[in-house]
Enzyme design. Structure first.
Site, PDB file in Angstrom:
ATOM      1  N   LYS A   1       1.329   3.970  -3.214  1.00 38.22           N
ATOM      2  CA  LYS A   1       1.042   5.395  -3.051  1.00 38.22           C
ATOM      3  C   LYS A   1       2.286   6.232  -3.359  1.00 38.22           C
ATOM      4  O   LYS A   1       2.200   7.302  -3.978  1.00 38.22           O
ATOM      5  CB  LYS A   1       0.555   5.683  -1.631  1.00 38.22           C
ATOM      6  CG  LYS A   1      -0.802   5.074  -1.301  1.00 38.22           C
ATOM      7  CD  LYS A   1      -1.900   5.639  -2.187  1.00 38.22           C
ATOM      8  CE  LYS A   1      -3.273   5.132  -1.777  1.00 38.22           C
ATOM      9  NZ  LYS A   1      -4.341   5.597  -2.689  1.00 38.22           N
TER      10      LYS A   1
ATOM     11  N   TYR B   1       0.811  -1.214   0.000  1.00 37.68           N
ATOM     12  CA  TYR B   1       0.000   0.000   0.000  1.00 37.68           C
ATOM     13  C   TYR B   1       0.849   1.271   0.000  1.00 37.68           C
ATOM     14  O   TYR B   1       0.706   2.119  -0.902  1.00 37.68           O
ATOM     15  CB  TYR B   1      -0.972  -0.020   1.182  1.00 37.68           C
ATOM     16  CG  TYR B   1      -2.022   1.067   1.122  1.00 37.68           C
ATOM     17  CD1 TYR B   1      -3.161   0.915   0.333  1.00 37.68           C
ATOM     18  CD2 TYR B   1      -1.879   2.249   1.836  1.00 37.68           C
ATOM     19  CE1 TYR B   1      -4.131   1.910   0.269  1.00 37.68           C
ATOM     20  CE2 TYR B   1      -2.843   3.240   1.781  1.00 37.68           C
ATOM     21  CZ  TYR B   1      -3.967   3.067   0.989  1.00 37.68           C
ATOM     22  OH  TYR B   1      -4.914   4.055   0.922  1.00 37.68           O
TER      23      TYR B   1
END
Length: 230
Positions: free
Chosen positions: A139, A135
C-alpha cells in the site's frame, strides 16, 4: 446578470464491485458534480439507482488496459484491491493490488495530458513502503507511486478496519473473526473501525472540494475520514 454554472466532472471508479466501491458508486451517482461516471469492471455491476443515464460500464482486462478508456475524464476514485489469500501468492497480490493501480494511473495521466487530474485512492492505516510486512508495504508503494505520476492532486485515504454493509462474497478469515468485535461499541468507541459508507462519503467530499488544501497530495487518516464521512 449571468449565473455561473457549477463545474461538473467526469469520473472513473475502479473497484466498484468491492465493499467500499459499492458504497462509493452510490455516493458519486447521487452527486450533481458528475455529468458522467465510468466504472472499469471485469463484469457488469447491476445498478438500478438514481441517475442511471450518466453511468457507463466498461468491461476491461486489467492486464491489458487501454489508454482510450481513460480519455475525457478528470477524476479517478480507486478502491481497487485484493488480499494475498485471494490472489494466491505474494507476487500475484502485488501485481493485482499495486501494479494494476499504478498502470491505470499512468494511462489516466497520459490520456489527458492537458487536463488537471485528481486521483483518489483508498489505502490502509499503517501504509508505508519501508514496512517489512507485505500488505502495508505494498500500500505504501502504491501511495509513493501515485504521488510520482504528476497529477494536479492525489488524495489518499487510510481507513482502519473496514465495516462492510453486506457480507463479502469471498470470506476473509481474519475479518470474519474480528468483525463481531469491531462492529460492536468497542470498535466505534476506540476508532479502530471505519464503515465503508464513511470512506465513500469522505472521498466524495474531498473530490467535491469540501476540504480546501493547496497541497498536491493529501493523506486522510481514519479520524479525518470519520469526520468527513459523518
Amino acid at each position: 446578470m449571468s449565473v455561473t454554472q457549477p463545474q461538473t466532472h467526469t469520473a472513473i471508479i475502479m473497484g466498484a464491485t468491492g465493499a467500499c466501491g459499492k458504497a462509493l458508486v452510490r455516493e458519486v451517482m447521487t452527486s450533481s458534480s458528475y455529468s458522467k461516471v465510468t466504472l472499469l469492471l471485469r463484469k457488469e455491476l447491476p445498478y438500478d439507482g438514481v441517475n442511471k443515464e450518466k453511468l457507463v460500464q466498461k468491461i476491461v482486462d486489467f492486464e491489458k488496459l487501454d489508454e482510450s478508456v481513460f480519455q475525457g475524464h478528470d477524476t479517478i476514485f480507486c478502491t481497487f484491491g485484493t488480499t494475498k489469500a485471494q490472489a494466491g501468492s505474494a507476487e500475484a497480490f502485488q501485481r493485482i493490488d499495486r501494479d494494476y493501480v499504478l498502470a491505470a494511473a499512468k494511462l489516466f495521466r497520459s490520456a489527458n495530458p492537458s487536463t488537471p487530474l485528481h486521483f483518489l485512492y483508498v489505502s490502509s492505516g499503517g501504509a508505508s513502503s519501508s514496512s517489512w510486512m507485505l500488505y502495508p508495504k505494498t500500500k505504501g508503494e502504491i501511495e509513493d507511486g501515485l504521488k510520482a505520476v504528476g497529477f494536479e492532486k492525489v488524495s489518499i485515504f487510510r481507513p482502519a478496519f473496514l465495516i462492510t454493509e453486506e457480507k463479502r462474497n469471498q470470506s476473509r478469515l481474519a475479518e470474519d473473526l474480528l468483525h463481531p468485535v469491531m462492529n460492536s461499541w468497542f470498535g466505534r468507541a476506540t476508532g479502530f473501525t471505519t464503515p465503508v459508507g464513511a470512506v465513500a462519503k469522505a472521498m466524495r467530499e474531498v473530490a467535491n472540494g469540501a476540504v480546501g488544501t493547496e497541497k498536491s497530495s493529501q493523506t486522510y487518516e481514519n479520524k479525518e475520514i470519520l469526520a468527513l464521512g459523518a
